[in-house]
Design an enzyme around this catalytic site. Structure first.
Site, PDB file in Angstrom:
ATOM      1  N   LYS A 105     -37.843  27.848  -9.304  1.00  0.00           N
ATOM      2  CA  LYS A 105     -37.579  26.587  -8.984  1.00  0.00           C
ATOM      3  C   LYS A 105     -36.273  26.174  -9.003  1.00  0.00           C
ATOM      4  O   LYS A 105     -35.122  27.382  -9.133  1.00  0.00           O
ATOM      5  CB  LYS A 105     -38.201  25.561 -10.105  1.00  0.00           C
TER       6      LYS A 105
ATOM      7  N   ARG B  40     -39.744  31.668 -19.602  1.00  0.00           N
ATOM      8  CA  ARG B  40     -39.501  30.249 -19.882  1.00  0.00           C
ATOM      9  C   ARG B  40     -38.817  30.160 -21.613  1.00  0.00           C
ATOM     10  O   ARG B  40     -37.926  29.498 -21.843  1.00  0.00           O
ATOM     11  CB  ARG B  40     -40.740  29.191 -19.814  1.00  0.00           C
TER      12      ARG B  40
ATOM     13  N   TYR C 146     -47.776  19.365  -5.512  1.00  0.00           N
ATOM     14  CA  TYR C 146     -48.587  19.093  -6.766  1.00  0.00           C
ATOM     15  C   TYR C 146     -49.236  18.015  -6.862  1.00  0.00           C
ATOM     16  O   TYR C 146     -49.350  17.089  -7.484  1.00  0.00           O
ATOM     17  CB  TYR C 146     -47.109  18.564  -7.521  1.00  0.00           C
TER      18      TYR C 146
ATOM     19  N   GLU D 259     -52.406  27.908  -2.768  1.00  0.00           N
ATOM     20  CA  GLU D 259     -50.703  27.821  -2.585  1.00  0.00           C
ATOM     21  C   GLU D 259     -50.463  28.887  -1.782  1.00  0.00           C
ATOM     22  O   GLU D 259     -49.218  28.516  -1.134  1.00  0.00           O
ATOM     23  CB  GLU D 259     -50.318  27.814  -4.034  1.00  0.00           C
TER      24      GLU D 259
ATOM     25  N   PHE E 113     -44.662  11.777 -14.537  1.00  0.00           N
ATOM     26  CA  PHE E 113     -43.792  12.609 -14.431  1.00  0.00           C
ATOM     27  C   PHE E 113     -43.559  13.099 -12.973  1.00  0.00           C
ATOM     28  O   PHE E 113     -42.892  13.840 -12.530  1.00  0.00           O
ATOM     29  CB  PHE E 113     -43.650  13.860 -15.680  1.00  0.00           C
TER      30      PHE E 113
ATOM     31  N   ARG F 135     -48.976  34.530 -17.071  1.00  0.00           N
ATOM     32  CA  ARG F 135     -48.906  33.483 -18.047  1.00  0.00           C
ATOM     33  C   ARG F 135     -48.201  34.185 -19.234  1.00  0.00           C
ATOM     34  O   ARG F 135     -47.202  33.461 -19.722  1.00  0.00           O
ATOM     35  CB  ARG F 135     -50.113  32.647 -18.490  1.00  0.00           C
TER      36      ARG F 135
ATOM     37  N   HIS G 109     -42.716  28.432 -11.686  1.00  0.00           N
ATOM     38  CA  HIS G 109     -44.000  27.840 -11.433  1.00  0.00           C
ATOM     39  C   HIS G 109     -45.005  29.202 -10.958  1.00  0.00           C
ATOM     40  O   HIS G 109     -44.544  29.870 -10.323  1.00  0.00           O
ATOM     41  CB  HIS G 109     -44.195  26.902 -10.185  1.00  0.00           C
TER      42      HIS G 109
ATOM     43  N   ASN H 142     -38.267  23.827 -16.306  1.00  0.00           N
ATOM     44  CA  ASN H 142     -38.678  25.054 -16.813  1.00  0.00           C
ATOM     45  C   ASN H 142     -38.859  26.236 -16.012  1.00  0.00           C
ATOM     46  O   ASN H 142     -39.357  27.348 -15.888  1.00  0.00           O
ATOM     47  CB  ASN H 142     -40.191  24.975 -17.260  1.00  0.00           C
TER      48      ASN H 142
HETATM   49  N1  LIG Z   1     -44.345  16.215 -19.426  1.00  0.00           N
HETATM   50  C1  LIG Z   1     -43.968  16.508 -18.485  1.00  0.00           C
HETATM   51  N2  LIG Z   1     -42.672  16.069 -18.216  1.00  0.00           N
HETATM   52  C2  LIG Z   1     -41.802  16.488 -17.109  1.00  0.00           C
HETATM   53  N3  LIG Z   1     -42.555  17.645 -16.302  1.00  0.00           N
HETATM   54  C3  LIG Z   1     -43.986  18.031 -16.527  1.00  0.00           C
HETATM   55  C4  LIG Z   1     -44.416  17.628 -17.592  1.00  0.00           C
HETATM   56  N4  LIG Z   1     -45.609  18.311 -17.940  1.00  0.00           N
HETATM   57  C5  LIG Z   1     -45.494  19.152 -16.718  1.00  0.00           C
HETATM   58  N5  LIG Z   1     -44.308  19.146 -15.885  1.00  0.00           N
HETATM   59  C6  LIG Z   1     -43.967  19.784 -14.896  1.00  0.00           C
HETATM   60  O1  LIG Z   1     -45.066  19.847 -13.809  1.00  0.00           O
HETATM   61  C7  LIG Z   1     -45.287  21.279 -13.730  1.00  0.00           C
HETATM   62  C8  LIG Z   1     -46.631  21.613 -13.240  1.00  0.00           C
HETATM   63  O2  LIG Z   1     -46.851  22.839 -13.042  1.00  0.00           O
HETATM   64  P1  LIG Z   1     -45.464  23.891 -13.151  1.00  0.00           P
HETATM   65  O3  LIG Z   1     -45.933  25.376 -13.763  1.00  0.00           O
HETATM   66  O4  LIG Z   1     -44.719  23.900 -11.964  1.00  0.00           O
HETATM   67  O5  LIG Z   1     -44.540  23.188 -14.357  1.00  0.00           O
HETATM   68  C9  LIG Z   1     -44.883  21.895 -14.720  1.00  0.00           C
HETATM   69  C10 LIG Z   1     -43.550  21.141 -15.113  1.00  0.00           C
HETATM   70  O6  LIG Z   1     -42.479  21.385 -14.478  1.00  0.00           O
END
Ligand SMILES: Nc1ncnc2c1ncn2[C@@H]1O[C@@H]2COP(=O)(O)O[C@H]2[C@H]1O
Length: 152
Positions: free
Chosen positions: A9, A102, A49, A126, A57, A85, A115, A112
């Site tokens: 990201k 992470r 997404y 994807e 969010f 994972r 993805h 984070n």
């Molecule tokens: N509570 C949250 N607040 C902000 N971002 C979130 C939250 N939960 C999930 N995400 C984001 O949503 C993304 C969905 O999948 P990702 O693995 O890209 O990583 C996740 C985070 O970046």
């Protein structure tokens, strides 16, 4: 053999973590099949997404993903979808074990770093979204040193 979509990201790119993250997948033994640095626009990020569009969010997540270049990748290997994972860690860095990407490099769930697809089917979708031009067809000469049995 499975394939998965992995995206570093904008925070991971800006913080200079690209080499470190790619190295973890390479050293594990997975094969890089697609790679590009790309800045995506809002409609594209919303499509990626789409499943999260009802989440509170969502807008912040889309703003974050379009805020700078990301590194889009396809990695291939035995059980890569489930193994990724363990390499990446839980979505919330506060719950990610040390030693995971992470766990080592992120603090906030909204930043984070990385993805990855959560299942074989979402990986297929994807990869099609991010690599409409297709991915590289090649086979690593290291396969016999990584896999006991020859793979298709
Ligand atoms: N509570 C949250 N607040 C902000 N971002 C979130 C939250 N939960 C999930 N995400 C984001 O949503 C993304 C969905 O999948 P990702 O693995 O890209 O990583 C996740 C985070 O970046």
């Amino acid at each position: 053999m499975e394939q998965t979509f992995i995206m570093i990201k904008p925070d991971g790119v800006q913080r200079g973590l690209v080499g470190e993250i790619i190295g973890r997948f390479e050293k594990k033994g997975f094969t890089l099949k697609g790679l590009k640095l790309i800045t995506v626009d809002r409609p594209f990020a919303e499509k990626h997404y789409a499943d999260l569009s009802a989440k509170p969010f969502f807008n912040g997540l889309v703003e974050y993903i379009i805020s700078g270049p990301v590194v889009a990748m396809v990695w291939e290997g035995k059980n890569v979808v489930t193994t990724r994972r363990k390499i990446i860690g839980a979505a919330n860095p506060a719950e990610s074990a040390p030693g995971t990407i992470r766990g080592d490099y992120a603090i906030d769930i909204g930043r984070n770093v990385i993805h990855s697809s959560d299942a074989v089917e979402s990986a297929r979708k994807e990869i099609a979204l991010w690599f409409p031009e297709g991915i590289a067809e090649w086979r690593s000469s290291l396969h016999p040193w990584i896999y006991e049995f020859s793979l298709p």
